[in-house]
Write a protein that holds these residues in place. Structure first.
Motif, PDB file in Angstrom:
ATOM      1  N   HIS A 294      35.941  27.209  61.221  1.00  0.00           N
ATOM      2  CA  HIS A 294      37.176  26.338  61.264  1.00  0.00           C
ATOM      3  C   HIS A 294      37.269  25.217  62.325  1.00  0.00           C
ATOM      4  CE1 HIS A 294      41.210  25.460  60.997  1.00  0.00           C
ATOM      5  NE2 HIS A 294      41.417  25.942  59.811  1.00  0.00           N
ATOM      6  N   PRO A 295      37.699  24.039  61.985  1.00  0.00           N
ATOM      7  CA  PRO A 295      37.459  22.876  62.901  1.00  0.00           C
ATOM      8  C   PRO A 295      38.589  23.182  64.279  1.00  0.00           C
ATOM      9  CG  PRO A 295      38.632  22.100  61.249  1.00  0.00           C
ATOM     10  CD  PRO A 295      38.169  23.535  60.650  1.00  0.00           C
ATOM     11  N   LYS A 296      39.520  23.977  63.945  1.00  0.00           N
ATOM     12  CA  LYS A 296      40.497  24.198  65.086  1.00  0.00           C
ATOM     13  C   LYS A 296      40.098  25.455  66.001  1.00  0.00           C
ATOM     14  CE  LYS A 296      43.675  21.209  64.017  1.00  0.00           C
ATOM     15  NZ  LYS A 296      44.046  20.174  64.975  1.00  0.00           N
ATOM     16  N   GLU A 297      39.982  25.364  67.207  1.00  0.00           N
ATOM     17  CA  GLU A 297      39.620  26.365  68.102  1.00  0.00           C
ATOM     18  C   GLU A 297      40.529  27.601  68.182  1.00  0.00           C
ATOM     19  OE1 GLU A 297      39.247  24.078  72.078  1.00  0.00           O
ATOM     20  OE2 GLU A 297      37.736  23.025  71.291  1.00  0.00           O
ATOM     21  N   GLY A 298      40.007  28.588  67.868  1.00  0.00           N
ATOM     22  CA  GLY A 298      40.982  29.931  68.041  1.00  0.00           C
ATOM     23  C   GLY A 298      41.409  30.232  66.459  1.00  0.00           C
ATOM     24  N   ALA A 299      41.131  29.485  65.417  1.00  0.00           N
ATOM     25  CA  ALA A 299      41.289  29.744  64.232  1.00  0.00           C
ATOM     26  C   ALA A 299      40.934  31.341  63.484  1.00  0.00           C
ATOM     27  CB  ALA A 299      40.936  29.024  63.087  1.00  0.00           C
TER      28      ALA A 299
ATOM     29  N   ASP B 289      34.282  27.926  65.850  1.00  0.00           N
ATOM     30  CA  ASP B 289      35.381  27.395  65.743  1.00  0.00           C
ATOM     31  C   ASP B 289      35.810  26.270  66.581  1.00  0.00           C
ATOM     32  OD1 ASP B 289      35.438  29.160  67.816  1.00  0.00           O
ATOM     33  OD2 ASP B 289      37.419  29.547  68.286  1.00  0.00           O
TER      34      ASP B 289
ATOM     35  N   HIS C  46      34.685  25.580  70.376  1.00  0.00           N
ATOM     36  CA  HIS C  46      35.027  26.725  71.309  1.00  0.00           C
ATOM     37  C   HIS C  46      33.793  27.673  71.315  1.00  0.00           C
ATOM     38  CE1 HIS C  46      37.966  30.240  72.074  1.00  0.00           C
ATOM     39  NE2 HIS C  46      37.651  29.757  72.964  1.00  0.00           N
TER      40      HIS C  46
ATOM     41  N   PHE D 235      36.672  11.717  70.568  1.00  0.00           N
ATOM     42  CA  PHE D 235      37.864  11.091  69.908  1.00  0.00           C
ATOM     43  C   PHE D 235      37.549   9.590  69.830  1.00  0.00           C
ATOM     44  CE2 PHE D 235      40.523  14.744  71.382  1.00  0.00           C
ATOM     45  CZ  PHE D 235      40.766  15.136  70.193  1.00  0.00           C
TER      46      PHE D 235
ATOM     47  N   ASN E 281      46.532  21.682  73.825  1.00  0.00           N
ATOM     48  CA  ASN E 281      45.052  21.291  73.364  1.00  0.00           C
ATOM     49  C   ASN E 281      45.493  20.890  71.747  1.00  0.00           C
ATOM     50  OD1 ASN E 281      42.484  21.076  72.181  1.00  0.00           O
ATOM     51  ND2 ASN E 281      41.786  23.063  72.656  1.00  0.00           N
ATOM     52  N   PRO E 282      45.321  19.462  71.411  1.00  0.00           N
ATOM     53  CA  PRO E 282      45.450  19.208  69.990  1.00  0.00           C
ATOM     54  C   PRO E 282      44.282  19.856  69.018  1.00  0.00           C
ATOM     55  CG  PRO E 282      44.348  17.267  71.244  1.00  0.00           C
ATOM     56  CD  PRO E 282      44.669  18.673  72.218  1.00  0.00           C
ATOM     57  N   ARG E 283      43.382  20.437  69.759  1.00  0.00           N
ATOM     58  CA  ARG E 283      42.117  20.997  68.732  1.00  0.00           C
ATOM     59  C   ARG E 283      42.404  22.496  68.433  1.00  0.00           C
ATOM     60  NH1 ARG E 283      38.928  18.073  72.574  1.00  0.00           N
ATOM     61  NH2 ARG E 283      37.785  16.341  71.315  1.00  0.00           N
ATOM     62  N   CYS E 284      43.502  23.113  69.284  1.00  0.00           N
ATOM     63  CA  CYS E 284      43.757  24.600  69.182  1.00  0.00           C
ATOM     64  C   CYS E 284      44.604  24.765  67.858  1.00  0.00           C
ATOM     65  CB  CYS E 284      44.592  24.800  70.374  1.00  0.00           C
ATOM     66  SG  CYS E 284      44.954  26.585  70.281  1.00  0.00           S
ATOM     67  N   ILE E 285      44.357  25.961  67.292  1.00  0.00           N
ATOM     68  CA  ILE E 285      44.991  26.224  65.988  1.00  0.00           C
ATOM     69  C   ILE E 285      46.239  26.627  66.382  1.00  0.00           C
ATOM     70  CG2 ILE E 285      44.512  28.827  66.487  1.00  0.00           C
ATOM     71  CD1 ILE E 285      44.302  27.326  63.036  1.00  0.00           C
TER      72      ILE E 285
ATOM     73  N   SER F 134      48.207  24.578  67.296  1.00  0.00           N
ATOM     74  CA  SER F 134      48.973  22.900  67.057  1.00  0.00           C
ATOM     75  C   SER F 134      49.187  22.839  65.595  1.00  0.00           C
ATOM     76  CB  SER F 134      48.165  22.022  67.546  1.00  0.00           C
ATOM     77  OG  SER F 134      46.821  21.870  66.826  1.00  0.00           O
ATOM     78  N   VAL F 135      48.675  23.855  64.652  1.00  0.00           N
ATOM     79  CA  VAL F 135      48.734  23.513  63.317  1.00  0.00           C
ATOM     80  C   VAL F 135      49.462  24.553  62.554  1.00  0.00           C
ATOM     81  CG1 VAL F 135      47.192  21.494  63.112  1.00  0.00           C
ATOM     82  CG2 VAL F 135      46.441  23.895  62.598  1.00  0.00           C
TER      83      VAL F 135
ATOM     84  N   CYS G 250      42.161  29.269  72.539  1.00  0.00           N
ATOM     85  CA  CYS G 250      41.182  28.015  72.797  1.00  0.00           C
ATOM     86  C   CYS G 250      40.552  28.428  74.126  1.00  0.00           C
ATOM     87  CB  CYS G 250      41.706  26.739  72.369  1.00  0.00           C
ATOM     88  SG  CYS G 250      42.991  26.130  73.269  1.00  0.00           S
TER      89      CYS G 250
END
Lengths: 305, 140
Positions: free
Chosen positions: A102-107, A124, A127, A232, B103-107, B109-110, B133
């Motif tokens: 998953h692209p989101k960290e911690g998913a 993830d 991360h 970014f 952190n905008p990359r952290c799960i 956030s969504v 994260c």
């Protein structure tokens, strides 16, 4: 029920156990070809990957099991806005074990709180990537004979390189390890790893910008790609992407038994001429990755060996 | 300036001057319908100036929130006008739904309905990191 979210979820003795199973699979593949018959692995890849997904799928197939899943978020319900938790709860009704990128960290951690089958983190974001570390560890074991008394150079993107972070975490538990951190300043290792892992474990390390100078002391050189998808700002990526390119000339002063590793894919950080050098281990690493994933699947599905 | 003493309730004392509003918000004290007094810049022999919050009811307080903001805070529990317990705080090992990861990359956030979990990673510096994260909590 076990999950693998971070490499430190596995103890040193469990890693030893997995490397032993992997070595046995390499020696006796026929013994394992029906071990996961009627079992299903789901590969949930919310972000594109070739190597890791195919490695998991090949691992399950070589164990006689089946594979279901998707290879990008657009072809899953995530595109309709489904949460990760709901996706894994649903998939857990079909599969016995889930490998998830998953692209989101911690998913994957979020997924593990809800899933009723084991979750394996297949990457993830920037991360963690623990199964790449399992591949790295088997490579080190096979090429260097063990995990102690090694000087390990880590080169390239040490900031966003998740494989580097996981490898440092894993190797910090062994005896007489030394790290050499080779990167441009902008891509240097985050403080929480430097202070929280390396210094906390009293491991000696040096930081340098000079690959050619650093290479002569190394037992292992772990090269990494500067990852476009972690930036970014495109301009920053362009400026830094060619920071370190390994050539045969740069290897001139290296030890004869140096082990050059790379999690792949490479862009241009290792010149193709190096592939023919006996010290290049990165394609062996790919193969070892599959065997470690097989060992992990067997362990998490509690299959009798 | 005097605030009447309370009969049954809680006094949050030794709050570093200026932190009382943050505590008021994090403990969601605006949701209570009892009397709540915020005393700012009260004189303190030990601290020079301090803030105090008095809650005129026996309510459940999230001690983790208080310990996270300032482990030097003391909590006095008052029953029938008598101090029955003086509680000293410490940094909690884990914070759940107290702060959110930036952190905008952290799960977090969504993902809807996710628990926001932070773990104490450096006790000596009071550093908390997101459990998902590992990003450091921003207000530190």
């Amino acid at each position: 029920m076990r999950n693998l979210i971070d490499i430190l979820d596995l103890s040193v003795s469990e890693i030893e156990e997995l490397t032993q199973i992997a070595e046995d699979i390499i020696k006796n593949p026929e013994k394992y070809q029906e071990k996961c018959r009627y079992k299903k692995l789901a590969t949930l890849f919310f972000e594109p990957s070739t190597r890791t997904r195919l490695s998991f799928e090949a691992a399950m197939m070589e164990l006689g099991g089946n594979v279901i899943g998707f290879s990008e978020a657009n072809s899953s319900s995530a595109a309709k806005g489904e949460s990760v938790s709901d996706t894994v709860k649903t998939v857990g009704c079909y599969a016995d074990i889930i490998a998830m990128r998953h692209p989101k960290e911690g998913a994957p951690l979020a997924a593990s709180f809800k899933a009723e089958v084991p979750i394996i983190n297949a990457g993830d974001g920037g991360h963690n990537h623990p199964t790449q570390t399992l591949a790295d560890l088997l490579t080190i074991k096979m090429e260097k004979g063990g995990f102690d008394n090694l000087t390990i150079g880590l080169c390239g993107d040490l900031k966003f390189g998740r494989t580097v972070h996981s490898l440092i975490n894993a190797m910090s538990r062994y005896k007489n390890i030394r790290f050499v951190l080779i990167s441009p300043e902008e891509l240097s290792l985050p403080d929480y790893i430097k202070k929280g892992v390396i210094e906390k474990n009293n491991i000696p390390y040096t930081e340098t910008r000079d690959l050619e100078e650093a290479v002569k002391d190394l037992d292992i050189l772990y090269m990494t790609r500067v990852q476009r998808e972690r930036f970014f700002n495109e301009a920053d990526y362009i400026r830094l992407k060619d920071s370190y390119i390994l050539t045969l000339e740069k290897l001139a002063n290296a030890k004869k038994d140096l082990c050059v590793m790379h999690p792949l894919p490479r862009v241009n950080e290792i010149s193709p001429e190096v592939d023919e050098d006996s010290r290049a281990c990165y394609f062996k690493q790919v193969k070892y990755g599959k065997y470690m994933r097989m060992a992990l699947i067997l362990k998490f599905l509690e299959v009798e060996i | 300036m005097n605030i009447d003493s309370i009969k049954n309730g809680i006094v949050i004392d030794h709050i570093a001057s200026g932190n009382s509003m943050e505590i008021y918000e994090l403990l969601k004290l605006e949701e209570l319908d009892c009397s709540v007094a915020i005393i700012k810049n009260a004189q303190s022999r030990k601290m020079g100036k301090k803030d105090i919050i008095k809650i005129d009811a026996d309510v459940d307080i999230n001690f983790d929130v208080l310990g996270y903001i300032d482990p030097n805070i003391t909590v006095n529990i008052i029953k029938d006008g008598v101090l029955v317990e003086k509680r000293h705080l410490s940094l909690p090992k884990e914070l759940v739904n107290v702060i959110v990861c930036k952190n905008p990359r952290c799960i977090t956030s969504v993902e809807q309905g996710i628990k926001h979990i932070f773990k104490l990673s450096e006790t000596e510096n009071g550093v908390y990191r997101c459990a998902y994260c590992e990003t450091k909590a921003k207000n530190q």
